[in-house]
Write an enzyme that holds these catalytic residues in place. Structure first.
Site, PDB file in Angstrom:
ATOM      1  N   ASP A  28     -84.872 -39.132 -47.580  1.00 33.86           N
ATOM      2  CA  ASP A  28     -85.731 -38.903 -46.419  1.00 33.86           C
ATOM      3  C   ASP A  28     -85.016 -39.308 -45.133  1.00 33.86           C
ATOM      4  O   ASP A  28     -84.128 -40.164 -45.139  1.00 33.86           O
ATOM      5  CB  ASP A  28     -87.057 -39.645 -46.557  1.00 33.86           C
ATOM      6  CG  ASP A  28     -86.893 -41.136 -46.813  1.00 33.86           C
ATOM      7  OD1 ASP A  28     -85.897 -41.533 -47.450  1.00 33.86           O
ATOM      8  OD2 ASP A  28     -87.771 -41.908 -46.379  1.00 33.86           O
ATOM      9  N   GLU A  69     -87.290 -44.215 -48.611  1.00 31.18           N
ATOM     10  CA  GLU A  69     -86.776 -45.489 -48.088  1.00 31.18           C
ATOM     11  C   GLU A  69     -87.242 -45.725 -46.654  1.00 31.18           C
ATOM     12  O   GLU A  69     -87.530 -46.845 -46.264  1.00 31.18           O
ATOM     13  CB  GLU A  69     -85.244 -45.506 -48.170  1.00 31.18           C
ATOM     14  CG  GLU A  69     -84.622 -46.873 -47.935  1.00 31.18           C
ATOM     15  CD  GLU A  69     -84.203 -47.114 -46.493  1.00 31.18           C
ATOM     16  OE1 GLU A  69     -83.648 -48.190 -46.231  1.00 31.18           O
ATOM     17  OE2 GLU A  69     -84.430 -46.237 -45.638  1.00 31.18           O
TER      18      GLU A  69
END
Length: 460
Positions: A100, A176
């Site tokens: 991400d 994360e």
């Protein structure tokens, strides 16, 4: 570095040589590294939408012979796990990076309350390109550029004929960066860190001796990581029908709690200044400088006007150094609120993630391996990373939490060049060789890497 940091006994488990450097460097193709970074970076992958990027990594690993598998808390948000080596008695090393990338929510009804139009229009949120010798795009900086580097590193080891004794895990994780479930934004769709490296560790079939969170660190390293908390600070008041309202002389006496926000935010600002000064933390592994900032304000319902509001919420983000616990911050904020005299207030942490730090003696062999790799690749000792890199959450926290000695290290964080990709790939490959050892030469352990004094950070 001039800060005098030292780590006695930082010695890699296996030796790496100039010959190793030459053979592995020859197997790293700069054009291939750039093309992989751009291909991976140009797949839109904001938090919650990592599926396509994960599939890309899976397919690449499958083509290159790294036997990937998918392990996900949900089918749309998989951790991708590839492996290489494991034919002998070397240590196991896990590389991880996140799929991400920081971005707006891309929900216009939410983003309109946080971003300027020109900020939303910035192409670097989801596009990457090479221009004037440097790589543009937030996905390459954070974190698919470092991910590319360890993928290319693993391919280079394989191409150069280095079968590893220990096992090398190559992992790409969702979530994360975030988000976090807060208020009505609840459920698995809003989970971040819980379904990424944390989920991978518990359900991914990995058994690392050491771990590296591959992220931009300007080639430094740290084994310190901050956590964070989000506190909801609720300020209560009284809703009064506007035609019946008697305006008080001071905002402090207004029944609508929004009018007391100024005094509360001033108190929070002064508290934040003290907190940041008192929370600074330094160890051999890094300097942590936790910060605090108001993230959001919510109060009332815009279309249901007529009587003000009885409630306004502030959401305060607070960094936590590796030694801090949530209760001490809670008590400190409650003291601040009482002293501010702003009326009825309650404070509750709606997100809590503590920071962590590797044990210096246990992480020393990994630091020694990175130091040896850095000296061979870049011609200088490894440095301790700048404080910003040890003052945030990175997924080395997950492994240090689980007693797996872990660091974060990686290439130039901002505007890396193609050479940064290949340099970082070489550092990662030599590090893996120095940790895992070569399967057909396990006796290399008898020829341990030299210890460069007591200090792998170059503070001689």
């Amino acid at each position: 570095m001039a800060d005098g940091v030292q780590l006695p006994g930082a010695q890699a488990p296996f030796a790496v040589t100039d010959a190793d450097r030459a053979a592995i460097a020859a197997a790293i193709d700069e054009t291939e590294a750039v093309e992989l970074a751009l291909a991976l970076g140009n797949i839109p992958s904001p938090a919650g939408h990592e599926f396509e990027a994960g599939n890309f990594v899976y397919d690449w690993m499958a083509r290159e012979g790294f036997n990937p598998r998918k392990v996900g808390a949900t089918p749309q948000r998989n951790n991708i796990i590839g492996t290489y080596g494991g034919a002998g008695e070397g240590k196991n090393l896990l590389f991880t990076a996140h799929l991400d990338t920081e971005a707006p929510t891309w929900n216009p009804d939410l983003d309109a309350y946080k971003y300027r139009a020109e900020t939303l229009a910035n192409p670097e949120w989801e596009k990457c390109w090479l221009e004037d010798g440097v790589l543009y795009g937030y996905p390459i900086a954070n974190d698919r550029g470092p991910m590319t580097c360890f993928l290319i590193a693993a391919k280079a080891l394989k191409t150069a004929g280095y079968d590893l004794a220990g096992k090398l895990y190559l992992t790409a994780c969702p979530g994360e960066i975030g988000p976090e479930p807060i208020e009505e934004h609840r459920g698995v769709d809003y989970m971040g860190k819980d379904i990424g490296a944390h989920y991978l560790f518990h359900h991914g079939g990995v058994a690392p001796d050491y771990a590296i969170a591959a992220e931009g660190c300007d080639y430094g390293l740290t084994w310190v990581g901050c956590g964070y908390a989000v506190f909801r600070i609720r300020l209560w008041g009284e809703g009064v029908f506007t035609p019946l309202l008697s305006q008080p002389e001071t905002s402090a006496d207004h029944p609508n709690p929004i009018y007391r926000l100024g005094a509360l935010t001033d108190a929070i600002h002064e508290w934040s200044r003290r907190y940041e000064a008192e929370s600074a933390y330094e160890s051999a592994g890094g300097v942590a400088l936790p910060k605090a900032q108001i993230a959001s304000v919510r109060g009332g319902i815009p279309y249901a006007f007529g009587a003000g509001t009885e409630l306004v919420n502030l959401y305060l983000e607070v960094g936590l150094n590796p030694r801090q616990r949530i209760a001490e911050v809670q008590h400190s904020l409650e003291r601040m609120a009482r002293a501010a005299g702003v009326g009825e207030v309650d404070i509750e942490p709606v997100v809590v993630r503590h920071g962590f730090e590797a044990d210096a003696a246990e992480v020393a062999p990994l630091v020694g391996a990175v130091d040896a790799a850095t000296r061979l690749s870049l011609g200088h000792p490894v440095q301790r990373a700048a404080p910003v890199y040890s003052s945030m959450w990175r997924d080395h926290n997950v492994f240090n939490m689980q007693r797996i000695p872990a660091i974060t290290t990686g290439f130039k964080r901002w505007r890396p060049s193609p050479k940064d990709l290949t340099d970082s790939a070489l550092v990662y490959a030599l590090t893996a060789l120095a940790v895992c050892g070569r399967a057909d030469n396990v006796a290399a352990k008898a020829h341990r890497a030299p210890v460069y004094g007591d200090n792998p950070f170059g503070n001689d």
